[in-house]
Design a protein around this motif. Structure first.
Motif, PDB file in Angstrom:
ATOM      1  N   THR A  10      51.022  34.564  10.328  1.00  0.00           N
ATOM      2  CA  THR A  10      52.006  35.633  10.138  1.00  0.00           C
ATOM      3  C   THR A  10      53.439  35.153  10.353  1.00  0.00           C
ATOM      4  OG1 THR A  10      51.860  36.350  12.444  1.00  0.00           O
ATOM      5  CG2 THR A  10      50.348  37.381  10.867  1.00  0.00           C
ATOM      6  N   GLY A  11      53.612  33.899  10.697  1.00  0.00           N
ATOM      7  CA  GLY A  11      54.955  33.365  10.969  1.00  0.00           C
ATOM      8  C   GLY A  11      54.940  32.536  12.242  1.00  0.00           C
ATOM      9  N   PHE A  66      54.024  24.237  17.868  1.00  0.00           N
ATOM     10  CA  PHE A  66      52.567  24.170  17.827  1.00  0.00           C
ATOM     11  C   PHE A  66      52.113  24.587  16.436  1.00  0.00           C
ATOM     12  CE2 PHE A  66      53.716  24.759  22.218  1.00  0.00           C
ATOM     13  CZ  PHE A  66      52.870  23.894  22.888  1.00  0.00           C
ATOM     14  N   TYR A  67      51.384  23.700  15.769  1.00  0.00           N
ATOM     15  CA  TYR A  67      50.876  23.943  14.419  1.00  0.00           C
ATOM     16  C   TYR A  67      49.367  24.172  14.487  1.00  0.00           C
ATOM     17  CZ  TYR A  67      55.318  21.893  13.043  1.00  0.00           C
ATOM     18  OH  TYR A  67      56.655  21.640  12.898  1.00  0.00           O
ATOM     19  N   PRO A  68      48.866  25.203  13.808  1.00  0.00           N
ATOM     20  CA  PRO A  68      47.419  25.428  13.833  1.00  0.00           C
ATOM     21  C   PRO A  68      46.682  24.369  13.029  1.00  0.00           C
ATOM     22  CG  PRO A  68      48.475  26.984  12.344  1.00  0.00           C
ATOM     23  CD  PRO A  68      49.571  26.201  13.021  1.00  0.00           C
TER      24      PRO A  68
END
Length: 73
Positions: A10-11, A66-68
């Motif tokens: 979502t951002g 933090f990147y998923p």
């Protein structure tokens, strides 16, 4: 004031903490470990403005992103 930025579908959400506050640092470190445990990749912004992948919590980092985990298919 340091920032942890968590990217998601979502951002992003931003978590601010005072690097001189022991309680704030403890919360930030717990958040770091939780997100890494969930599969996020952490990257700290360098003085030159680049991002460098980090594997441990750095209390001196002004900004950590933090990147998923990417899901392919």
């Amino acid at each position: 004031m340091a920032t942890q930025i968590v990217m998601n579908h979502t951002g992003d959400s931003r978590h601010f903490f005072d690097q001189t506050d022991p309680d704030g640092l403890a919360r930030a470190e717990r958040r770091f470990k939780k997100l890494i445990g969930q599969g996020f990749t952490a990257a700290a912004r360098t003085a030159a403005g680049d991002l460098k992948v980090v594997r441990t919590f750095d209390p001196t980092a002004d900004e950590t992103l933090f990147y998923p985990r990417l899901v392919g298919g």
